[in-house]
Design a protein around this motif. Structure first.
Motif, PDB file in Angstrom:
ATOM      1  N   ASN A1020      20.734  21.042  19.832  1.00  0.00           N
ATOM      2  CA  ASN A1020      21.171  22.040  20.821  1.00  0.00           C
ATOM      3  C   ASN A1020      20.030  22.363  21.794  1.00  0.00           C
ATOM      4  O   ASN A1020      20.235  22.500  22.999  1.00  0.00           O
ATOM      5  CB  ASN A1020      21.629  23.333  20.132  1.00  0.00           C
ATOM      6  N   LYS A1021      18.831  22.480  21.225  1.00  0.00           N
ATOM      7  CA  LYS A1021      17.683  22.805  22.071  1.00  0.00           C
ATOM      8  C   LYS A1021      17.409  21.668  23.046  1.00  0.00           C
ATOM      9  O   LYS A1021      17.164  21.883  24.232  1.00  0.00           O
ATOM     10  CB  LYS A1021      16.463  23.058  21.176  1.00  0.00           C
ATOM     11  N   TYR A1022      17.485  20.420  22.556  1.00  0.00           N
ATOM     12  CA  TYR A1022      17.236  19.256  23.422  1.00  0.00           C
ATOM     13  C   TYR A1022      18.260  19.228  24.570  1.00  0.00           C
ATOM     14  O   TYR A1022      17.913  18.912  25.708  1.00  0.00           O
ATOM     15  CB  TYR A1022      17.329  17.966  22.600  1.00  0.00           C
ATOM     16  N   LEU A1023      19.500  19.574  24.244  1.00  0.00           N
ATOM     17  CA  LEU A1023      20.558  19.510  25.270  1.00  0.00           C
ATOM     18  C   LEU A1023      20.600  20.775  26.124  1.00  0.00           C
ATOM     19  O   LEU A1023      21.420  20.867  27.040  1.00  0.00           O
ATOM     20  CB  LEU A1023      21.926  19.296  24.594  1.00  0.00           C
ATOM     21  N   GLY A1024      19.741  21.766  25.786  1.00  0.00           N
ATOM     22  CA  GLY A1024      19.743  23.005  26.566  1.00  0.00           C
ATOM     23  C   GLY A1024      20.945  23.879  26.280  1.00  0.00           C
ATOM     24  O   GLY A1024      21.346  24.717  27.098  1.00  0.00           O
ATOM     25  N   LEU A1025      21.552  23.696  25.086  1.00  0.00           N
ATOM     26  CA  LEU A1025      22.759  24.475  24.755  1.00  0.00           C
ATOM     27  C   LEU A1025      22.443  25.574  23.743  1.00  0.00           C
ATOM     28  O   LEU A1025      23.344  26.257  23.260  1.00  0.00           O
ATOM     29  CB  LEU A1025      23.834  23.534  24.167  1.00  0.00           C
ATOM     30  N   ASP A1026      21.145  25.731  23.412  1.00  0.00           N
ATOM     31  CA  ASP A1026      20.790  26.702  22.375  1.00  0.00           C
ATOM     32  C   ASP A1026      20.913  28.138  22.848  1.00  0.00           C
ATOM     33  O   ASP A1026      20.997  29.067  22.048  1.00  0.00           O
ATOM     34  CB  ASP A1026      19.371  26.440  21.865  1.00  0.00           C
ATOM     35  N   LYS A1027      20.925  28.332  24.179  1.00  0.00           N
ATOM     36  CA  LYS A1027      21.003  29.709  24.699  1.00  0.00           C
ATOM     37  C   LYS A1027      22.449  30.167  24.915  1.00  0.00           C
ATOM     38  O   LYS A1027      22.701  31.317  25.217  1.00  0.00           O
ATOM     39  CB  LYS A1027      20.250  29.811  26.035  1.00  0.00           C
ATOM     40  N   MET A1398      22.068  12.159  24.735  1.00  0.00           N
ATOM     41  CA  MET A1398      21.590  11.865  23.380  1.00  0.00           C
ATOM     42  C   MET A1398      21.097  10.420  23.259  1.00  0.00           C
ATOM     43  O   MET A1398      20.263  10.115  22.409  1.00  0.00           O
ATOM     44  CB  MET A1398      22.716  12.100  22.351  1.00  0.00           C
ATOM     45  N   LEU A1399      21.615   9.529  24.107  1.00  0.00           N
ATOM     46  CA  LEU A1399      21.164   8.132  24.065  1.00  0.00           C
ATOM     47  C   LEU A1399      19.666   8.070  24.377  1.00  0.00           C
ATOM     48  O   LEU A1399      18.934   7.264  23.821  1.00  0.00           O
ATOM     49  CB  LEU A1399      21.931   7.277  25.081  1.00  0.00           C
ATOM     50  N   GLU A1400      19.246   8.946  25.287  1.00  0.00           N
ATOM     51  CA  GLU A1400      17.824   8.981  25.647  1.00  0.00           C
ATOM     52  C   GLU A1400      17.017   9.597  24.502  1.00  0.00           C
ATOM     53  O   GLU A1400      15.919   9.160  24.193  1.00  0.00           O
ATOM     54  CB  GLU A1400      17.635   9.777  26.939  1.00  0.00           C
ATOM     55  N   TYR A1401      17.597  10.605  23.855  1.00  0.00           N
ATOM     56  CA  TYR A1401      16.917  11.253  22.731  1.00  0.00           C
ATOM     57  C   TYR A1401      16.620  10.223  21.633  1.00  0.00           C
ATOM     58  O   TYR A1401      15.533  10.187  21.064  1.00  0.00           O
ATOM     59  CB  TYR A1401      17.800  12.374  22.174  1.00  0.00           C
ATOM     60  N   PHE A1402      17.622   9.373  21.360  1.00  0.00           N
ATOM     61  CA  PHE A1402      17.438   8.380  20.298  1.00  0.00           C
ATOM     62  C   PHE A1402      16.710   7.128  20.794  1.00  0.00           C
ATOM     63  O   PHE A1402      16.411   6.238  20.004  1.00  0.00           O
ATOM     64  CB  PHE A1402      18.795   7.972  19.711  1.00  0.00           C
ATOM     65  N   GLY A1403      16.466   7.037  22.103  1.00  0.00           N
ATOM     66  CA  GLY A1403      15.737   5.880  22.629  1.00  0.00           C
ATOM     67  C   GLY A1403      16.588   4.638  22.753  1.00  0.00           C
ATOM     68  O   GLY A1403      16.077   3.521  22.826  1.00  0.00           O
ATOM     69  N   ILE A1404      17.926   4.814  22.772  1.00  0.00           N
ATOM     70  CA  ILE A1404      18.798   3.631  22.917  1.00  0.00           C
ATOM     71  C   ILE A1404      18.804   3.191  24.378  1.00  0.00           C
ATOM     72  O   ILE A1404      18.753   1.996  24.683  1.00  0.00           O
ATOM     73  CB  ILE A1404      20.235   3.967  22.452  1.00  0.00           C
ATOM     74  N   CYS A1405      18.896   4.145  25.282  1.00  0.00           N
ATOM     75  CA  CYS A1405      18.877   3.842  26.719  1.00  0.00           C
ATOM     76  C   CYS A1405      17.812   4.732  27.373  1.00  0.00           C
ATOM     77  O   CYS A1405      17.556   5.845  26.905  1.00  0.00           O
ATOM     78  CB  CYS A1405      20.226   4.143  27.363  1.00  0.00           C
ATOM     79  N   LYS A1406      17.280   4.223  28.465  1.00  0.00           N
ATOM     80  CA  LYS A1406      16.287   5.022  29.208  1.00  0.00           C
ATOM     81  C   LYS A1406      16.795   5.196  30.627  1.00  0.00           C
ATOM     82  O   LYS A1406      17.251   4.234  31.242  1.00  0.00           O
ATOM     83  CB  LYS A1406      14.940   4.284  29.223  1.00  0.00           C
ATOM     84  N   SER A1407      16.676   6.429  31.127  1.00  0.00           N
ATOM     85  CA  SER A1407      17.185   6.654  32.480  1.00  0.00           C
ATOM     86  C   SER A1407      16.175   6.142  33.499  1.00  0.00           C
ATOM     87  O   SER A1407      14.976   6.130  33.256  1.00  0.00           O
ATOM     88  CB  SER A1407      17.446   8.142  32.698  1.00  0.00           C
TER      89      SER A1407
END
Length: 1730
Positions: A1020-1027, A1398-1407
């Motif tokens: 949630n924190k990574y996606l900015g949804l924790d707030k 989340m793909l970037e978080y896991f390193g599957i794809c890079k923007s």
């Protein structure tokens, strides 16, 4: 050499040694007559240049090359070098797939071999592609070097010497030849010879004088020459004229037959459209027949016509389309008519009409109906060989044409049979040249039969071979004493080579000629002799003054119009290679079985040439356009050249350079392979693989040998429980655990219900706070209950170390004494590390602290023991209040392990009271005494009360609901009455004891819930949804949800068990044993490349048994050579009413009679802002995953329980697991990877994109991506068995034992559970410093080490030991599945955009910069750039009646270019506006898969994960898509120019109409293209039971690498053309790209798929593998998978009508191959059962 193989020992002759001496110092062309030992000179030279053979190339080692012109010659020379030297010999021909060898494979070959023998093209490519450099070659021998003119590979190899940097040492060049002039070039002999010397940079050398020449002639050939003349008068027969007229008439009608769209063939000058292959084959064969009848006579013609007829019969069976089949039928009818006319004519000489046709084979009829040439030839044979000893005859007869060989062989057979003087003398055979380069079944058979014919001749089994020019060069036969030239000799070469075959002493060389031609042929022979003389003079006269070719001469010789292109790696592109490379590039482009992917050449007319050159009138120019799916979209124009051939080469050369610049050709100028593409981007996408010692370019089959798929991981303790042991004087937190029953209270459940409702409870005492945790469901025998961990803890301070010690002892007592889940090697963990907290009793009322009284009372649990009668007499009588609600056990009769809760004290009953029910006649006392008097002696207190008890369960795992319902009787039986004095009373409160039973299940789940909460907060924190309010501090987790679709099993105690997988029915037959490929290859000789079939399966050699071939043998020959798979019998088309409407009209209504909502006929879905109208959407079926993608205000919180499910493996057997989320995550990942790659690499073709995508989403990539996080250490992967593999909190192995693992000491890998159990730990050590005594430790280490030498050696006990040491073994796939499941959780709740992040978080794809992954849905097509300036009007020119298609699709396009692209098949050459559908199909496939998967994920919550997967694959497989495509009439709009495809589609449409356009069971087993590989394996190998064992021994399955087949055989076996499914997927992508709205796209998909969505959900189609397994009689077994070039083959053996049948399946992986094999088997069973 071959010529000298009579004597295996070779001795050098004087002239040979002199030649070798010369070669040692200079380049040279060794010219010696056939049979004088050229090869031996070469072998001696190899030895002289072998100094550096022993070194590696890196250390300056060198190798020798032996280059040959043909495969046969190369094979022969390789054997020769092997036999006469001790060098390591490598043998290389194109058939071995050398084209595809990479640098490392070549390096290995060059390192391991010292003499490389190969065909010219293979060796040339070796240097062109820079696998080897000339400085690493000491000597190059070129056999038959006179071929090195023009663009021959020999010539091109020598051209490369020009490109070598100055001062680089060049290899010694040695040419070998017995002929210096190629073909008939006997004018300007001196010039030709000088050119040859210039090419090879050396002089022609031969023996030096007359005497030496005579010496040579002793060893070589000098036959008697003789010319035999025959009359040139030919008798004309009316029948021949009639036949000629018949054939001419037929060929005229052939012109008028339309055989549908065929590949267009241009003449070599590109200005004439040639006949299609099919028609020209027929013409050629009929003209050839006319040639035979004119030159050899009616009798020969009567045999020749059968040969033609047989060819047509085979071609008819191979025909791809109905039209072609009919075409061959007409040709067959013509041949039958011709044969009838000829036989009738032959019969005219018979005396009796009743005589059989065999009588026409008499000597007189043969002579009478042959031409003078044949008559003279036959008479010569009779005169020369009559009554001779067959062993003394060795005769070669040379003819010009292949067909002549075959029919002359037939004539000879009959003539010899009818001539007594020759009958036991001559035994004929024949040999023809192979006319194809393709390695198909026919060429394999032909090669095999050729070899057998030569072997027979060598062995003396036959003594006359009729041969075409194939024997001129290379093929080695023993010395012959008769060489006969029947047809006119055409070339100087042929004269020299054929004469060279007559190598015996007193051999004769006989030429036949007509009397009219005699002067011409005499002159010709004279010219040949003169040429021979001229060569001799050239060599002799200039022996001294001849100068070696000068550099300027050499440079001038190799001057060319198009200079070679050298790339930065030093690889060379020659103009002569460009066309081959271009065709190869096109062939590897993605295409279906019907696609013909070729470059398109066009000769520019004068007006077009004017634009490019002022010399347009004299010059020729050619343009090249590549197929639609090539990255090179522009048309390439050649330079102005002198002729069309050169212009074509120029255009191809320029195209290759452009393709190289685009990366479509690699650094070696070969088509870039998928592996190379992956290697290029490895640092961008797969860098993390290196960290794990893996390489993304290693193929799967190679990797599996090195990498174990099970890996050991450290388990991570949740932060909240790490180092959380309470400390004296610090504030600790006690979290109450409460149980809430969700079942009704009754007699059976009352004791549990009341215990749970009691106010006493346990708490978790730790010095860290816990987050809010969800309520968790548990299941007891009585029903469901919820366990809660209190949100607000009690704050407690422990005052002294003594108090802490008491709490720790109480904690140990709970797990050791009450729960009895204690191992003898456990101690109290003093380290305060993992799981360091205590379970403590809380006092009542709640909130008032710890129940210290209970803690102090139960520092240990009293041990139950027996009391004797005497002891009981002295004891006071029992009191009811001591027993109420307590736990007791019976101390007698070994029942002391049982634990019972006293539910009621019956003061109204005594032991003397009468019993209930069955035992009504007995009192409790009488009953007890009758059974147990031996144990108890007597009951003392006979007048006291009785206890009613309930036995407590032994169950420890309360996760699963017990599916077995207990009967009312067993519930009643659960009520037991006991006599108090016979019970041992533990005194422990019953309600706390019962609550304690559930504690292990609660603590284990709590552990993983804390992990799940950590992940929830982190993501949630990574996606900015924790707030967000729903996720912030106010987040209250929902109770854990039970996935009711999961089928779970429990054992008799109610503990969870592993779900039994469907047990496959066992076959009566064991699968056939197969030799490994290696074993089969051990016997592989260089001279004998084996064939991949068993001898008993081989068809009749039709050419050699032409007169006695039955139709059934022809059929078998065809079925064998095409690897033909029998199709479902054609279903007769029902009579149809005449269509009253157009063909686009769709069938509406409920086609499946599904009792669900009727199919709505949605009006066309128009884009919302379309000017044509607005979108009408009657109650669309919404997907919440798309709703959540709109914005953050539409999302729902991702629950703690969902994260818990995502990290829970199905193997842990809980009421939830990751499988459902994994389904959603898997299809989302594929969608993301598709959009990402299509965005990032818009120029790549669909084939490469698909392969790279599969690597990106592969389990291995996901494994490494997730391994970069700590998530694998948080996965719940094992089943909960607390008695055996669970470590209670604050308990561990002795710390010194544990250190063995922590410090990775040697014994760690040797420890078994028996070693741990042998550690002796006393009571003091349990509570001591956490270590075991030094003696125990030493003994432990020694016994572990001794395991290596005992019966424990080699056993892996890690699964039984890991739980103690914080380790767990998990499969790679589980890690990958976890990642997919986590993605599924995010996508389900937060929508697609957050999923992309989340793909970037896991390193599957890079923007990329400026291109965040959230914008993946805004992709731009690569093809869109092509059509920037295209008008709608141009697009509509290709789209006829598109309104009907849009109506059936339910969508109106704004930009119809998308529609046009979606309908364009790769075979359509005319649409250059948009390109073909492959790009859209790649995207559409992923969109369809995702939306269908999301639908079934959301709407089919009661289906098991297995059913969901089956449903998904049933909905999106190619067969279903094809059915939907034709049901909606989309097939009418496909733009393809391919007759095979049209016919295949039509045949499928007719079949679907017979099935009422439903996807029925019959439809599901139809063959798709991926099921039918062009592998030459017999698909219907029937065996009786008795044969199975015998066949097993012979059945070594070979690698199919040696044999490949042409495309059309694939398409012939395809029932479901892939193009139909591809077009539907492309249309879906077109809709999305046009509207940019997944909601709209989903509505279109739902409308198309609704009948199947309803029907399949009601009745999930069974996977063909399961369908076959469940067939009552088939008893199918699958063989092990065999991998070859990324294709997997699986055999399937099954029983059908009492026969064992074996079929083959092919696929990209084992599962796909099994599926294909199962379909084959089901088809056969369907036919048998029909």
């Amino acid at each position: 050499m071959s010529e000298n193989q009579e004597d295996d020992k070779m001795e050098a002759r004087g002239y040979q040694l002199r030649l070798v001496d010369y070669i040692t110092k200079n380049n040279g062309i060794i010219y010696l007559p056939t049979g004088s030992g050229k090869t031996y000179v070469a072998i001696l030279a190899l030895k002289r240049f072998s100094k550096n053979f022993g070194k590696s190339i890196e250390d300056g080692g060198q190798r020798a090359l032996f280059v040959c012109n043909t495969v046969e010659l190369a094979r022969q020379q390789a054997v020769c070098v092997k036999n006469f030297t001790n060098f390591k010999v490598g043998f290389y021909v194109g058939e071995q797939g050398t084209d595809n060898w990479n640098r490392s494979k070549w390096s290995e070959e060059i390192e391991n071999n010292q003499v490389l023998v190969g065909t010219a093209q293979v060796i040339l490519d070796l240097f062109l592609q820079k696998h080897m450099e000339f400085k690493s070659v000491s000597i190059a021998v070129l056999d038959e070097c006179h071929h090195g003119t023009g663009k021959h590979p020999y010539h091109e190899l020598m051209r490369l010497f020009q490109l070598v940097p100055p001062n680089t040492p060049l290899p010694r060049v040695v040419g070998l030849t017995g002929v210096l002039i190629k073909g008939n070039e006997i004018k300007h002999v001196a010039n030709k010879l000088r050119e040859l010397e210039t090419t090879y940079r050396g002089l022609i050398i031969t023996v030096s004088d007359e005497k030496e020449m005579e010496n040579v002639m002793l060893y070589s050939t000098k036959p008697r020459e003789r010319l035999i003349l025959y009359r040139s008068v030919t008798q004309t027969f009316k029948v021949i004229e009639d036949i000629r007229g018949q054939i001419a008439q037929y060929l005229k009608s052939l012109e008028l037959i339309d055989i549908g769209q065929q590949p267009i063939r241009l003449s070599r000058g590109l200005n004439v459209v040639r006949d299609s292959n099919k028609k020209s084959t027929i013409k050629t064969m009929l003209n050839d027949f006319l040639f035979q009848i004119d030159n050899y006579g009616i009798y020969a013609g009567s045999i020749a016509i059968i040969s033609v007829l047989v060819e047509f019969e085979i071609k008819r069976r191979q025909a791809e389309t109905l039209v072609l089949r009919n075409l061959y039928r007409t040709a067959i009818s013509l041949c039958e008519s011709v044969r009838h006319s000829l036989v009738s004519k032959l019969r005219d000489m018979l005396d009796d009409d009743e005589m059989s046709d065999d009588q026409i084979n008499s000597e007189s009829i043969i002579m009478n109906f042959s031409t003078p040439r044949v008559q003279t030839f036959l008479q010569y044979l009779k005169d020369t060989f009559a009554n001779k000893d067959p062993k003394e005859i060795s005769c070669l007869v040379f003819v010009e044409r292949r067909y002549t060989c075959k029919h002359l062989y037939g004539v000879l057979l009959n003539f010899i049979e009818s001539t007594p003087e020759l009958r036991n003398v001559l035994v004929p055979q024949f040999m023809v040249g192979r006319n194809g380069i393709f390695q198909d079944f026919e060429s394999q058979l032909e090669k095999r039969w050729q070899k057998s014919a030569i072997q027979q001749f060598r062995d003396g089994e036959s003594n006359l071979i009729v041969c075409s020019s194939v024997l001129e060069e290379g093929i080695d036969v023993q010395a012959c004493n008769h060489v006969i030239i029947l047809d006119p000799i055409k070339t100087f070469n042929m004269y020299v080579q054929t004469k060279g075959r007559a190598r015996c002493r007193d051999a004769s060389f006989v030429l036949f000629s007509s009397d009219l031609e005699s002067s011409k042929i005499t002159e010709q022979i004279k010219q040949y002799r003169l040429a021979h003389e001229e060569i001799r003079n050239y060599l002799e006269s200039r022996v001294l003054e001849r100068a070696e070719p000068q550099m300027n001469e050499i440079n001038e010789h190799f001057q060319d119009d198009i200079q070679p292109y050298v790339n930065s790696n030093g690889a060379v592109l020659l103009a002569s290679s460009a066309l081959t490379i271009l065709h190869r590039y096109c062939q590897q482009m993605p295409s279906d079985a019907f696609g013909i992917v070729l470059p398109w050449f066009k000769l520019l007319d004068a007006d077009e040439r004017k634009k490019y050159t002022s010399a347009w009138a004299k010059k020729t120019m050619v343009s090249i356009t590549l197929p639609l799916n090539s990255a090179l979209r522009e048309t390439i124009i050649s330079d102005p050249m002198g002729c069309a051939r050169s212009a074509k080469v120029s255009a191809a050369f320029k195209t290759c350079i452009k393709l190289h610049a685009l990366g479509e050709l690699n650094e070696r100028f070969l088509p870039t392979t998928v592996n190379e593409r992956v290697a290029d981007i490895a640092n961008v996408h797969f860098e993390h693989w290196k960290k794990y010692g893996d390489d993304v370019t290693i193929k799967r089959k190679d990797r599996d040998l090195t990498n174990n798929s099970l890996k050991t991981y450290q388990t991570r303790c949740p932060t909240e429980l790490y180092d959380a042991m309470p400390r004296v004087g610090e504030t600790c937190y006690a979290y109450e655990i409460s149980l809430e029953p969700h079942f009704e209270r009754n007699d059976y459940t009352g004791h549990m219900y009341d215990s749970m409702q009691s106010r006493r409870s346990y708490g978790l005492l730790l010095r860290k706070r816990l987050p809010r945790l969800a309520a968790m469901p548990l299941f007891s025998h009585q029903g469901k209950l919820h366990a809660h961990v209190a949100e607000h803890p009690l704050e407690i301070v422990i005052q002294s170390q003594e108090q802490l010690e008491k709490l720790q002892r109480f904690h140990v007592m709970l797990f050791r004494d009450l729960l009895r889940i204690w191992q003898p090697f456990f101690v109290l963990d003093r380290r305060s590390k993992e799981n360091s907290y205590l379970v403590v009793p809380l006092s009542t009322p709640p909130g008032s602290g710890l129940d210290w009284q209970l803690v102090e009372q139960f520092q240990r649990l009293p041990k139950s023991h027996a009391t004797s009668l005497a002891q009981r007499k002295e004891m006071p009588p029992p009191r009811p209040e001591d027993f109420e609600g307590k736990i007791v056990t019976q101390w007698y009769a070994n029942y002391d392990e049982k634990r019972m809760l006293v539910t009621k004290v019956h003061s109204d009953l005594t032991p003397m009271s009468m019993m209930d029910e069955k035992q009504q006649d007995k009192s409790y006392y009488t009953f007890t005494m009758s059974k147990y008097s031996n144990y108890i002696g007597d009951v003392v207190h006979k007048q006291h009360f009785l206890l009613e008890v309930r036995e407590l369960t032994d169950r420890m795992n309360f996760y699963i609901k017990q599916s077995v319902k207990q009967s009312a009787q067993s519930k009643a039986r659960a009520r037991v009455m006991l006599i108090p004095e016979l019970c041992f009373n533990f005194g422990f409160p019953g309600d706390l004891w019962i609550k304690l039973l559930f504690l292990p299940s609660i603590l284990r789940r709590l552990y993983y819930m804390l992990h799940a909460e950590t992940l929830r907060v982190r993501l949630n924190k990574y996606l900015g949804l924790d707030k967000l309010p729903i996720n912030g501090d106010g987040y209250i987790p929902k109770p854990l949800e039970i996935d009711w679709s999961l089928r779970r099993n429990v054992d008799h105690q109610g503990n969870a068990m592993h779900a039994d997988d469907c047990e496959e029915p066992r076959s009566l037959l064991e699968p056939l044993p197969t030799k490994t490929v290696e074993m089969a290859m051990e016997k592989l000789q260089i001279t004998d490349l084996e064939v991949p079939w068993q001898l008993y399966m081989e068809p009749l050699d039709i050419a050699r048994n032409i007169m006695s071939t039955y139709p059934v043998e022809l059929s078998y020959y065809y079925n064998f050579t095409s690897g033909n798979l029998l199709q479902l019998e054609k279903l007769e088309q029902e009579d149809k009413e005449l269509w009253t409407q157009n063909q686009f009209k769709m069938r509406h209504g409920n086609i499946y009679n599904t009792p669900s909502s009727p199919i709505r006929n949605l009006p066309a879905l128009l884009p919302a802002d379309s000017p044509n109208g607005t979108r009408v959407d009657p109650k669309p079926v919404q997907l919440s995953v798309l709703q959540h993608s709109i914005s953050n205000s539409h999302i729902s919180p991702a629950e703690q329980g969902e994260f818990l499910a995502a990290i829970t493996n199905s193997g842990s057997v809980d009421v939830f697991d990751m499988e459902r989320f994994e389904l959603l995550g898997d299809c989302f990942l594929k969608l993301s990877a598709t959009l990402y790659l299509a965005n990032k690499y818009p120029d790549w073709n669909e084939g490469i994109l698909t392969q790279v995508k599969s690597t990106l989403v592969s389990n291995r990539n996901l494994l490494y991506c997730l391994s970069d996080t700590d998530i694998p250490t948080r996965i719940c992967s094992t089943m909960f068995t607390p008695k055996y593999t669970w470590l209670p909190p604050s308990v561990s192995l002795p710390h010194n034992v544990l250190a063995i693992w922590k410090e990775k000491l040697e014994p760690a890998g040797l420890v078994g559970p028996h070693n741990l159990r042998n550690i002796s730990i006393g009571e003091e050590e349990v509570f001591g410093n956490g270590e075991c005594g030094s003696v125990s430790y030493r003994n432990f280490v020694e016994t572990c080490q001794s395991n290596q030498h005992s019966h424990h050696a080699g056993f892996d006990y890690s699964s039984e030991v890991n739980f103690c040491v914080g380790q767990v073994k998990m499969a790679d796939k589980l890690i990958a599945d976890t990642l997919e499941a986590l993605l599924g959780v995010i996508v389900k709740n937060y929508g697609l955009q957050h999923g992309f992040r989340m793909l970037e978080y896991f390193g599957i794809c890079k923007s990329d910069i400026g291109k965040p992954l959230t914008q993946l849905l805004d992709l731009e097509l690569g093809s869109k750039r092509m059509r920037a300036n295209i008008s709608q009007h141009e697009v509509d020119g290709f789209l006829i009646n598109h309104a009907h298609l849009e109506r059936n699709l339910g969508y109106t396009f704004r930009d119809r270019a998308y529609l046009l692209q979606a309908l364009t098949h790769p075979s359509n050459p005319t649409n250059r506006l948009t390109g073909c559908y492959q790009e859209l199909e790649f995207i559409g496939d992923a969109i369809l898969d995702f939306l269908i998967s999301a639908y079934i994920f959301e709407h089919k919550t009661r289906m098991t994960p297995g059913q969901l997967t089956d449903l998904r694959s049933a909905l999106v497989n190619n067969t279903t898509l094809a059915c939907i495509c034709v049901r909606h009439r989309f097939h009418f709009f496909i733009l393809a120019e391919n007759a095979k495809l049209s016919e295949s589609i039509q045949s499928f449409v007719q079949f679907q109409e017979s099935q009422n356009h439903r996807v029925t069971n019959q439809v599901r087993i139809l063959m798709e293209e991926r099921d039918v590989q062009p592998e030459p394996l017999d698909s219907d190998d029937e065996m009786d039971f008795a044969e199975v064992a015998a066949a097993a021994k012979a059945n070594a399955i070979k690698s199919a690498e040696e044999t490949q087949m042409g495309d059309y055989n694939i398409s012939h076996n395809v029932d479901v053309p892939k193009a139909l499914g591809d077009v539907l997927e492309a249309l879906i992508a077109a809709v999305y790209l046009d509207c940019r709205n997944l909601q709209t796209t989903w509505q279109v998909i739902y409308r198309l798929f609704e009948p199947e969505l309803m029907e399949f959900s009601r009745n999930v189609p069974m996977n063909p593998i399961r369908q076959l397994n469940e067939h009552k009689l088939a008893k199918a077994t699958y063989g092990p998978p065999i991998t070859d070039k990324d294709q997997v083959m699986v055999t399937c053996q099954f029983i059908c009508m009492d026969k064992t049948i074996k079929v083959y399946g092919f696929g990209n992986n084992k599962k796909q191959a099994q599926l294909s094999a199962a379909k084959h088997a089901l088809q056969k069973l369907a036919k048998c059962e029909a």
